[in-house]
Design a protein around this motif. Structure first.
Motif: not given
Length: 837
Positions: A337, A545, A550
């Protein structure tokens, strides 16, 4: 003569809860720039001498006094924070400079209510200002009464002789007007000392016929330099000119909290009675209401001893292995993440779990007959005690990480469930939560957390801010005495936990939450439509990103494209470089994830302080000024050639845009364009992707017109541009808050970049943190920026901001902002011109 070898025990000068400096709500004291020491949140109205000594300085505003103890230690006793601004009102100094005082003698009295209502906080400091000769070891971190033992002072071993460089070399002089509010009191003096210590040269301040070394906070304070006074600075040594310029900049720039300060709100601080309210320190902002739920740490029963050592060792090793696996999963999740804060925190946890000091101690306790649970507990607590006694901010925070590991391993050993039994919407109260606790509670949907202890700079605070979870710390033991289940209001912005809110207050909080939720929902509903100003100027809102996952999130949130894909995610945390095909697949996945939207892909930006195992580079004294970005490609051209080859094989090339980091001159851009053309020809391609330049060093901004002649677009990286323009490291504890991209100098560079690009019909975007700041949106639009690349969750809010602006008015007002003198002035003007709704 002072006896510098004599140990000294200081008694408490005030009564009240004890805090480490890390928990002091003041960046200068908390960073240790002022020196080592301790803090107390006072419950009485008189400050007493902590030892025998001589008064060597009395603040002209009566809020602070400095003693020289008999062993030579210089002790600053500072009553409250920002109390210099009270100009003595509410203080009564009971001693004079040169006076001899004895341990326990009253030094000053103050009007508790008057001072508390007007200062930032009553938290008071006892700091060793000549800490180069002494170290402090706290005796207690609990509440104390006046006269009780508080701190051990130990003399350090004699250091090396002073660098001869200071006595030689040229001497240079300069003068400056003091910008710090209240003059040169403790905190600005500490920053001046910190600045001076970064150079070899000897530096001094001169004022009204007196002078003082910049190495001595007390000496500088003793000059009694007032706000706006003209001060002379002298520096002698091989780097005297650099030292002089750095000191002049520090003297002429107000502290961050001074620069951003508005009229202080009149509100009670901790230690001041306000019925039904506990005061604390804001660690993560927010306003929520919910039932109070108490969480307690694991308490072990008495250990009878006599356990089978081999069996207990196997139990412990098995538990450690299980927890290690859990942390590895947490790490992998954080990496996937791109949550760098979580990744750093739990990487440290993994290292601690494998620390031989902890393991050897636990195994020794087991060998002596302890159960695995008690052996692990004793090992952790012993190390926590050592860390807390060192008085270091970072080491004090690491003690909380150790307690996290204590909890995790004990839960496995005791067979307890890892999940807390806490309902969604609850407000959690605890002595002190750990990082793992915080992640679990956030996943369970709690409304907020509050702690009796803890600090605003801890790992828990960092995670809470990242999760958007309102968090208060340092509320005191009264928090733990509250009955569970009662409805409370957690006003983290105001530092308040309201224990007995009225029905009207609960309704007010609920109404505010409904308003915010409704507004976010409305913003999200319109997030997929283009953002145009009131006078019909189109502004693209793209996303920053670091993976295809993402990118998919960005598209779902309404992104008009990817404004910055950081390709480092392919190169770090591995032992070999990704090959051409792996890179191509990764870039293609991002293009697929973005549908028909454009994707700007930044070429590899590692080097300096971001090392790769398979690309050894020499250690650099100043990494941020070393081999970074395009400079690395110059010394390792095969690395960039391989990346360009992979990018040229993505489809469609019309949606792939390449961005070059750390460019400083036109020849660098021309060289890469030539390489792009040559590789494209090798691959038999008839088209080329757009090629852009990151504007993140002042040289690139100043050459924007020349760069725009050969680039297809320019993208401003305000994070690096800020630190390079202001000559301030954005990771420096004492300076990070001052690295503000709304500084007029930065705005001038942005304006020059946009003007230069416009001459060649090129568009300019911003991909730094400033693009995500809604206060800055009208300024950037006014200066000519037409693309903003933000974090995916902020896309809807920034588009909404754009739709409420008039671009022509933004241009007119932004031009005026360029003439202001500080970032604080710009922010104040922005609030007036374009208030945040």
């Amino acid at each position: 003569m002072p006896n510098n070898n004599k140990e000294l025990t200081l008694s408490a000068p005030l009564s009240g809860p004890v805090l480490t400096l890390a928990n002091v709500p003041d960046a200068v004291f908390a960073s240790g720039a002022m020196g080592d020491g301790i803090a107390i949140d006072p419950l009485n109205d008189t400050l007493y001498a902590p030892c025998d000594g001589e008064v060597i300085h009395v603040a002209r505003t009566g809020h602070a006094v400095t003693l020289r103890a008999d062993n030579g230690a210089e002790l600053l006793l500072h009553l409250g924070l920002d109390t210099v601004e009270l100009q003595g009102d509410g203080f009564s100094m009971l001693v004079k400079e040169g006076a001899r005082v004895s341990n326990g003698q009253p030094l000053l009295r103050y009007d508790v209510d008057k001072v508390a209502l007007r200062c930032k906080s009553l938290v008071s400091l006892l700091v060793i200002t000549n800490g180069e000769h002494f170290q402090a070891r706290p005796i207690t971190l609990k509440g104390v009464k006046v006269g009780e033992p508080l701190l051990h002072i130990l003399a350090k071993a004699p250091g090396e002789t002073q660098d001869d460089d200071q006595a030689t070399g040229s001497e240079v002089f300069g003068q400056i007007r003091i910008a710090h509010r209240g003059g040169l009191h403790a905190r600005p003096a500490a920053l001046i000392r910190q600045t001076a210590q970064g150079f070899k040269s000897r530096s001094r301040l001169h004022f009204q016929g007196k002078s003082a070394s910049c190495d001595s906070v007390m000496g500088m304070m003793g000059l009694a330099i007032t706000e706006q006074a003209q001060v002379h600075v002298s520096c002698r040594g091989s780097d005297a000119e650099a030292a002089l310029q750095a000191l002049l900049a520090t003297l002429s720039t107000a502290l961050a909290e001074e620069a951003h300060a508005e009229a202080p709100a009149i509100k009670p601080q901790r230690g001041i009675a306000e019925a039904g309210v506990l005061q604390g320190v804001c660690a993560a902002p927010g306003l929520v209401t919910g039932p109070l739920v108490r969480l307690d740490g694991i308490q072990l029963p008495q250990d009878a001893g006599g356990h089978d050592a081999e069996e207990q060792r196997q139990r412990l090793d098995s538990a450690l292995s299980q927890v290690s696996g859990e942390i590895h999963l947490t790490l992998e999740n954080a990496k996937a993440r791109r949550h760098r804060d979580e990744e750093a925190i739990f990487s440290a946890h993994l290292a601690l779990l494998e620390d031989p000091v902890l393991l050897d101690a636990a195994h020794l306790f087991i060998k002596q007959g302890s159960a695995a649970t008690h052996a692990w507990n004793r090992s952790i607590e012993a190390q926590c005690q050592v860390l807390q006694q060192l008085g270091s901010t970072l080491l004090a925070e690491r003690a909380n990480d150790l307690r996290d590991l204590r909890q995790r391993v004990l839960r496995v050993l005791l067979g307890e469930a890892w999940q807390f039994d806490v309902a969604a919407g609850a407000i959690v109260a605890a002595q002190e939560l750990t990082p793992s606790d915080l992640l679990q509670l956030s996943a369970q949907g709690v409304a907020g957390v509050c702690m009796a202890e803890g600090g605003a700079t801890s790992h828990v605070a960092i995670l809470a801010r990242g999760k958007g979870l309102p968090c208060l710390v340092a509320l005191g033991d009264a928090l733990l005495a509250q009955a569970p289940g009662k409805m409370v209001v957690l006003d983290a912005d105001g530092g308040r936990l309201e224990l007995t809110p009225t029905a009207e207050r609960l309704a007010q909080v609920h109404q505010e939450q409904v308003r915010q939720t409704s507004r976010r929902a409305e913003q999200q509903t319109l997030a997929h439509t283009p953002a145009r100003t009131l006078d019909d100027v189109a502004v693209e809102v793209a996303a920053n990103v670091a993976s295809c996952g993402e990118a998919a999130q960005a598209l779902a949130n309404g992104a008009d494209g990817v404004g910055l894909l950081r390709t480092e995610f392919l190169f770090v945390d591995r032992h070999t470089a990704p090959d051409e095909e792996e890179q191509r697949q990764a870039y293609q996945a991002v293009l697929h994830a973005m549908g028909d939207k454009p994707v700007i892909i930044r070429t590899i930006d590692v080097g300096g302080d971001k090392q790769l195992d398979y690309l050894p580079l020499p250690t650099e004294a100043n990494p941020v000024l070393g081999l970074r970005g395009i400079r690395l490609a110059q010394v390792r051209p095969q690395l960039l050639d391989q990346q360009l080859r992979a990018l040229l094989q993505t489809r469609p090339l019309s949606r792939c845009r390449i961005l070059l980091p750390m460019v400083t001159e036109v020849d660098e851009l021309l060289h890469i364009r030539q390489r792009l053309d040559a590789i494209g020809a090798e691959l038999g391609l008839s088209e080329r992707p757009q090629l852009g330049v990151m504007i993140e060093v002042p040289a690139a901004a100043l050459l924007a017109e020349q760069l725009a002649e050969h680039a297809d677009f320019l993208s401003i990286g305000t994070n690096d541009l800020s630190q390079y323009t202001l000559a301030m490291d954005r990771d420096h504890a004492g300076l990070a808050a001052r690295v503000d991209a709304l500084h007029p100098a930065l705005l001038r560079l942005i304006a020059q970049t946009c003007a230069g690009a416009a001459k060649h019909g090129r568009w300019v975007g911003v991909c730094g943190a400033l693009a995500s700041d809604p206060l800055a949106t009208p300024v950037l639009i006014g200066l000519g920026v037409r693309e903003l690349s933000v974090s995916p969750p902020q896309i809807g809010a920034i588009k909404d901001r754009v739709r409420h602006l008039d671009a022509a008015q933004c241009a007119r007002l932004s031009a005026e902002l360029l003439n202001l003198g500080s970032a604080a002035g710009v922010r104040q003007a922005c609030h007036q011109h374009w208030p945040l709704g």
